[in-house]
Write a protein that holds these residues in place. Sequence first.
Motif, PDB file in Angstrom:
ATOM      1  N   ARG A 113      19.269  25.655 -10.079  1.00  8.83           N
ATOM      2  CA  ARG A 113      20.197  25.804  -8.483  1.00  8.83           C
ATOM      3  C   ARG A 113      20.641  27.343  -8.752  1.00  8.83           C
ATOM      4  N   LYS A 114      21.126  27.873  -9.984  1.00  8.83           N
ATOM      5  CA  LYS A 114      21.761  29.009 -10.206  1.00  8.83           C
ATOM      6  C   LYS A 114      20.799  30.155 -10.059  1.00  8.83           C
ATOM      7  N   TYR A 115      19.546  29.980 -10.868  1.00  9.27           N
ATOM      8  CA  TYR A 115      18.629  30.964 -10.816  1.00  9.27           C
ATOM      9  C   TYR A 115      17.644  30.834 -10.039  1.00  9.27           C
ATOM     10  N   LYS A 116      17.232  29.775  -9.308  1.00 15.63           N
ATOM     11  CA  LYS A 116      16.373  29.516  -8.343  1.00 15.63           C
ATOM     12  C   LYS A 116      14.773  29.944  -8.476  1.00 15.63           C
ATOM     13  N   GLU A 117      14.648  30.738  -9.515  1.00 19.35           N
ATOM     14  CA  GLU A 117      13.338  31.231  -9.686  1.00 19.35           C
ATOM     15  C   GLU A 117      12.809  31.272 -11.251  1.00 19.35           C
ATOM     16  N   GLN A 118      11.752  31.061 -11.712  1.00 19.57           N
ATOM     17  CA  GLN A 118      11.305  30.857 -13.032  1.00 19.57           C
ATOM     18  C   GLN A 118      11.682  32.043 -13.671  1.00 19.57           C
ATOM     19  N   PRO A 119      11.022  33.485 -13.136  1.00 18.28           N
ATOM     20  CA  PRO A 119      11.549  34.551 -14.144  1.00 18.28           C
ATOM     21  C   PRO A 119      13.000  34.744 -14.264  1.00 18.28           C
ATOM     22  N   ALA A 135      13.345  24.358 -15.793  1.00 20.66           N
ATOM     23  CA  ALA A 135      12.056  24.931 -15.414  1.00 20.66           C
ATOM     24  C   ALA A 135      11.151  23.873 -14.575  1.00 20.66           C
ATOM     25  N   VAL A 136      11.129  22.673 -15.270  1.00 22.72           N
ATOM     26  CA  VAL A 136      10.275  21.750 -14.439  1.00 22.72           C
ATOM     27  C   VAL A 136      10.925  21.527 -13.056  1.00 22.72           C
ATOM     28  N   ILE A 137      12.276  21.461 -12.912  1.00 19.68           N
ATOM     29  CA  ILE A 137      12.768  21.317 -11.390  1.00 19.68           C
ATOM     30  C   ILE A 137      12.541  22.192 -10.585  1.00 19.68           C
ATOM     31  N   LEU A 138      12.337  23.589 -11.098  1.00 18.69           N
ATOM     32  CA  LEU A 138      11.946  24.878 -10.449  1.00 18.69           C
ATOM     33  C   LEU A 138      10.472  24.639  -9.844  1.00 18.69           C
ATOM     34  N   GLY A 139       9.747  23.990 -10.911  1.00 21.75           N
ATOM     35  CA  GLY A 139       8.285  23.831 -10.237  1.00 21.75           C
ATOM     36  C   GLY A 139       8.238  22.695  -9.340  1.00 21.75           C
ATOM     37  N   LEU A 140       9.110  21.810  -9.305  1.00 20.77           N
ATOM     38  CA  LEU A 140       8.850  20.510  -8.609  1.00 20.77           C
ATOM     39  C   LEU A 140       9.247  20.977  -7.136  1.00 20.77           C
ATOM     40  N   LYS A 141      10.177  21.960  -7.057  1.00 25.53           N
ATOM     41  CA  LYS A 141      10.586  22.537  -5.586  1.00 25.53           C
ATOM     42  C   LYS A 141      11.115  21.352  -4.776  1.00 25.53           C
ATOM     43  N   ASP A 142      12.152  20.506  -5.487  1.00 28.02           N
ATOM     44  CA  ASP A 142      12.844  19.401  -4.726  1.00 28.02           C
ATOM     45  C   ASP A 142      12.171  18.175  -4.517  1.00 28.02           C
ATOM     46  N   LYS A 143      10.906  18.001  -5.031  1.00 23.99           N
ATOM     47  CA  LYS A 143      10.171  16.944  -4.577  1.00 23.99           C
ATOM     48  C   LYS A 143      10.314  15.895  -5.845  1.00 23.99           C
ATOM     49  N   ALA A 144      11.085  14.866  -5.455  1.00 23.64           N
ATOM     50  CA  ALA A 144      11.186  13.633  -6.142  1.00 23.64           C
ATOM     51  C   ALA A 144      11.655  13.907  -7.570  1.00 23.64           C
ATOM     52  N   ALA A 148       5.075  25.277 -14.676  1.00 23.87           N
ATOM     53  CA  ALA A 148       3.716  24.764 -14.284  1.00 23.87           C
ATOM     54  C   ALA A 148       3.263  23.283 -14.328  1.00 23.87           C
ATOM     55  N   LEU A 149       4.298  22.732 -15.159  1.00 26.48           N
ATOM     56  CA  LEU A 149       4.219  21.128 -15.227  1.00 26.48           C
ATOM     57  C   LEU A 149       4.864  20.331 -14.026  1.00 26.48           C
ATOM     58  N   GLY A 150       5.908  21.068 -13.484  1.00 26.82           N
ATOM     59  CA  GLY A 150       6.484  20.631 -12.380  1.00 26.82           C
ATOM     60  C   GLY A 150       5.476  20.915 -11.069  1.00 26.82           C
ATOM     61  N   GLU A 151       4.780  21.986 -11.026  1.00 24.40           N
ATOM     62  CA  GLU A 151       3.804  22.278 -10.043  1.00 24.40           C
ATOM     63  C   GLU A 151       2.585  21.375 -10.122  1.00 24.40           C
ATOM     64  N   TYR A 152       2.272  20.902 -11.286  1.00 24.85           N
ATOM     65  CA  TYR A 152       1.168  19.982 -11.570  1.00 24.85           C
ATOM     66  C   TYR A 152       1.593  18.851 -10.982  1.00 24.85           C
ATOM     67  N   MET A 153       2.644  18.256 -11.403  1.00 20.11           N
ATOM     68  CA  MET A 153       3.178  16.951 -10.858  1.00 20.11           C
ATOM     69  C   MET A 153       3.167  16.791  -9.188  1.00 20.11           C
ATOM     70  N   VAL A 154       3.533  17.765  -8.653  1.00 18.21           N
ATOM     71  CA  VAL A 154       3.557  17.902  -7.082  1.00 18.21           C
ATOM     72  C   VAL A 154       1.998  17.944  -6.535  1.00 18.21           C
ATOM     73  N   ALA A 155       1.156  18.752  -7.409  1.00 19.33           N
ATOM     74  CA  ALA A 155      -0.111  18.839  -6.666  1.00 19.33           C
ATOM     75  C   ALA A 155      -0.730  17.420  -6.809  1.00 19.33           C
ATOM     76  N   GLN A 156      -0.422  16.745  -8.129  1.00 19.16           N
ATOM     77  CA  GLN A 156      -0.794  15.229  -7.951  1.00 19.16           C
ATOM     78  C   GLN A 156      -0.483  14.384  -7.159  1.00 19.16           C
ATOM     79  N   ASP A 157       0.987  14.619  -6.385  1.00 15.63           N
ATOM     80  CA  ASP A 157       1.352  13.643  -5.391  1.00 15.63           C
ATOM     81  C   ASP A 157       0.797  14.188  -4.185  1.00 15.63           C
ATOM     82  N   LEU A 158       0.276  15.344  -3.924  1.00 18.22           N
ATOM     83  CA  LEU A 158      -0.261  15.875  -2.757  1.00 18.22           C
ATOM     84  C   LEU A 158      -1.749  15.514  -2.580  1.00 18.22           C
ATOM     85  N   GLY A 159      -2.314  15.101  -3.753  1.00 15.57           N
ATOM     86  CA  GLY A 159      -3.780  14.462  -3.606  1.00 15.57           C
ATOM     87  C   GLY A 159      -4.614  15.570  -3.821  1.00 15.57           C
TER      88      GLY A 159
END
Length: 237
Positions: free
Chosen positions: A9-15, A57-66, A174-185
């Motif tokens: 929450r504090k840093y908001k973005e991966q960089p 970092a995973v949380i940031l990649g998930l973007k609040d998805k579960a 990137a792992l967090g983003e991958y998990m979201v992509a799986q959920d999105l089909g």
Amino acid sequence: MQQAKTLARKYKEQPNLENRMKAESLGLVKGLRDKLMKWNEYERTMLDKVLVSALAAVILGLKDKAIDQKLEKAWPIIVGDMLPPLTKFLAETKEYIDSGVLRLGDQTVDFADYDLLGAVPGAIDLDADILDGANPEEAGTQEAEQQRAQGRTWPSLAERASRYLATPTYAFFALGEYMVAQDLGYKEMRRVARDDHRTCIDCRNYGQQGWEPIGELPMPGKGCRCYDRCRCDIEYR
């Protein structure tokens, strides 16, 4: 887990998170050198911060998805990837201190002399004193073979510390983003290399493969000689 959520929450973005962890790396090593913390505190803090930064970092990649459900799946991956090499690195550091290679309270070394200040106050430049193509676990072996000072001076130790605290955040994002992509089909993925002078041959080869079924290509930092410094993008469709 709550610490990781607060950090995200504090840093908001991966960089931003990565830059903060670079600063944390330098601060920890300086604290140890200057006797502001004892070894046990340094070791415990390092272990804790590495795991928390990876989770953030995973949380940031998930973007609040579960988030909670996904973090349970990510946790064994983080532990398996980070703890074995980190434990070895900490043991090496303790050996250097016990043998006198690294002298606690050594004020003859000024971190500023090594151009380690970066975008964030106290952050370090990862181009300083590196071994190209070496992952953190292999760096100790290669330094002996090449007679390099990787990890055997305080500034180079700070650089190595950042390879556990800071640079892996990109891969876990990137792992967090991958998990979201799986959920999105999404059914396919491709790995896009940055294609600059620091891109390894493995990353170039992955990029040439084009679209593959989702899950068939490794995440950034996996299966390539860039290791934690990998900056491949992953695209999904």
